[in-house]
Design an enzyme around this catalytic site. Sequence first.
Site, PDB file in Angstrom:
ATOM      1  N   PHE A  64       0.850  -1.192   0.000  1.00  0.00           N
ATOM      2  CA  PHE A  64       0.000   0.000   0.000  1.00  0.00           C
ATOM      3  C   PHE A  64       0.881   1.237   0.000  1.00  0.00           C
ATOM      4  O   PHE A  64       1.751   1.382   0.855  1.00  0.00           O
ATOM      5  CB  PHE A  64      -0.927   0.022   1.220  1.00  0.00           C
ATOM      6  CG  PHE A  64      -1.889   1.188   1.168  1.00  0.00           C
ATOM      7  CD1 PHE A  64      -3.034   1.124   0.375  1.00  0.00           C
ATOM      8  CD2 PHE A  64      -1.631   2.358   1.876  1.00  0.00           C
ATOM      9  CE1 PHE A  64      -3.902   2.201   0.303  1.00  0.00           C
ATOM     10  CE2 PHE A  64      -2.506   3.440   1.806  1.00  0.00           C
ATOM     11  CZ  PHE A  64      -3.638   3.370   1.015  1.00  0.00           C
TER      12      PHE A  64
ATOM     13  N   ASP B 240       9.130   2.887   1.715  1.00  0.00           N
ATOM     14  CA  ASP B 240       7.920   3.583   2.143  1.00  0.00           C
ATOM     15  C   ASP B 240       7.767   3.353   3.644  1.00  0.00           C
ATOM     16  O   ASP B 240       7.330   2.292   4.090  1.00  0.00           O
ATOM     17  CB  ASP B 240       6.710   3.038   1.375  1.00  0.00           C
ATOM     18  CG  ASP B 240       5.400   3.689   1.818  1.00  0.00           C
ATOM     19  OD1 ASP B 240       5.392   4.376   2.859  1.00  0.00           O
ATOM     20  OD2 ASP B 240       4.384   3.497   1.120  1.00  0.00           O
TER      21      ASP B 240
ATOM     22  N   LYS C 228       2.218  10.120   8.239  1.00  0.00           N
ATOM     23  CA  LYS C 228       1.478   9.630   9.411  1.00  0.00           C
ATOM     24  C   LYS C 228       1.991  10.210  10.747  1.00  0.00           C
ATOM     25  O   LYS C 228       1.625  11.328  11.072  1.00  0.00           O
ATOM     26  CB  LYS C 228       1.442   8.100   9.420  1.00  0.00           C
ATOM     27  CG  LYS C 228       0.553   7.543   8.296  1.00  0.00           C
ATOM     28  CD  LYS C 228      -0.037   6.177   8.580  1.00  0.00           C
ATOM     29  CE  LYS C 228      -1.167   5.830   7.635  1.00  0.00           C
ATOM     30  NZ  LYS C 228      -0.799   5.040   6.471  1.00  0.00           N
TER      31      LYS C 228
HETATM   32  C1  LIG Z   1      -1.023   5.305   5.016  1.00  0.00           C
HETATM   33  C2  LIG Z   1       0.033   4.906   4.074  1.00  0.00           C
HETATM   34  C3  LIG Z   1       0.255   5.611   2.881  1.00  0.00           C
HETATM   35  C4  LIG Z   1      -0.648   6.731   2.430  1.00  0.00           C
HETATM   36  O1  LIG Z   1      -0.576   7.849   3.274  1.00  0.00           O
HETATM   37  P1  LIG Z   1      -1.699   8.989   3.143  1.00  0.00           P
HETATM   38  O2  LIG Z   1      -1.260  10.022   4.146  1.00  0.00           O
HETATM   39  O3  LIG Z   1      -2.993   8.349   3.459  1.00  0.00           O
HETATM   40  O4  LIG Z   1      -1.662   9.492   1.759  1.00  0.00           O
HETATM   41  C5  LIG Z   1       1.311   5.233   2.087  1.00  0.00           C
HETATM   42  N1  LIG Z   1       2.112   4.217   2.428  1.00  0.00           N
HETATM   43  C6  LIG Z   1       1.932   3.507   3.558  1.00  0.00           C
HETATM   44  C7  LIG Z   1       2.884   2.403   3.884  1.00  0.00           C
HETATM   45  C8  LIG Z   1       0.886   3.818   4.414  1.00  0.00           C
HETATM   46  O5  LIG Z   1       0.690   3.100   5.520  1.00  0.00           O
END
Ligand SMILES: *Cc1c(COP(=O)(O)O)cnc(C)c1O
Length: 404
Positions: A140, A225, A254
């Site tokens: 994700f 990420d 986050k």
């Molecule tokens: C939550 C998340 C995203 C997306 O972040 P947003 O602030 O919702 O755009 C991308 N990568 C990972 C691993 C995430 O957990």
Amino acid sequence: MEQPISVTRSNFNDWMVPVFAPANFIPVRGEGSRIWDQENKEYIDFAGGIAVNALGHAHPVAVNALTEQATKLWHVGNGYTNEPVLRLAKQLTENTFADKVFFCNSGAEANEAALKLARKVGLDSGVAGKSGIVAFKNAFHGRTLFTVSAGGQPKYSQDFAPLPNGINHVAFNDLEAAKAVINEQTCAVIVEPIQGEGGVIPADIEFLKGLRALCDEFGALLIFDEVQTGVGRTGALYAYMNTGVIPDVLTTAKALGGGFPVGAMLTTDKFAPHFSVGTHGTTYGGNPLASAVAGAVFEFINTPEVLEGVKHRHQYFLDALNTLNAEHQIFEEIRGQGLLIGCVLKAEYAGKAKDITTWAGEEGLLALIAGPDVVRFTPSLIIPEQDIDEGIARLKRALAKLAK
Ligand SMILES: *Cc1c(COP(=O)(O)O)cnc(C)c1O
């Protein structure tokens, strides 16, 4: 003063584009790891706003940073720099592998920047067709078109075709599969050190080391990420620090703002110059308000006490969950690092994760899912032990409904 307009949960269905299905109560106030709803019912917060509220709710460090900056300067636009953003950039570069930072407002935007940077580096290399991106199934990376395309869950991307092309997905933790698709035309490999939304699945260290070697061999950028794993979540400042593998690009969001929207892409002096003036940008990225809050949150978290505290709480959580599970036999596996914890349901309870979080809400507990079969907890990094105890007691009552 006039009373604010009265609103109820059913108004969500009246007025909101229905991309979410929120719980049937509305939180109105929070303090530490407790939240209260419109009826003043109390909840223990094991969700942490999906790995965001790293200091819990209304922490004085964040509140003070926000209110102090709010009286000074909110926004000036990128025609001018500002003091809070420069201080935050200094903190991020001094405490990580990175030399340079690009600020934005979310995780998706940070990944969008990372993928665009990789495409630009590929173009500038002069190698024909060096635009391929290797990503992983179940990953994700956010909800923009590029990031849903890089993500490995077709349900999030397939309805929006045509998608950006040149992205290859292979099985997570399968180095041989990655090896088969990484070549001279690859400009980037993007990977989560722990797949968060995908089910709280840690990457094997040998897998990450292998990706590093392949990226070095073929001149591709290794992008970590760390939107979910970053800023203390795993007990290290960033999860890469647990692995001995250093990426070329890291994305963070986050927990970085502790609840204030902010994201960042970190990279090195080798790659940053490929983003020259005008090649990429954002209106709000690096605005003083977000940067001031993030700076205070980052400084608070990046101490041995807080980071050790996360590891301690991990063990405390696991002991409590294992005790509960010994009695009730609901989870097949309990996994994750620090305060990113996934409880995998036994086959007989497959698909019940969402029901469990609904029952948890009834018992006064906020919890998350990570796919249909995993209950996920991402609480505040400083959640008190007594709140963990109370939350586990409420979880136990919620799980009792599963047996029925
Ligand atoms: C939550 C998340 C995203 C997306 O972040 P947003 O602030 O919702 O755009 C991308 N990568 C990972 C691993 C995430 O957990």
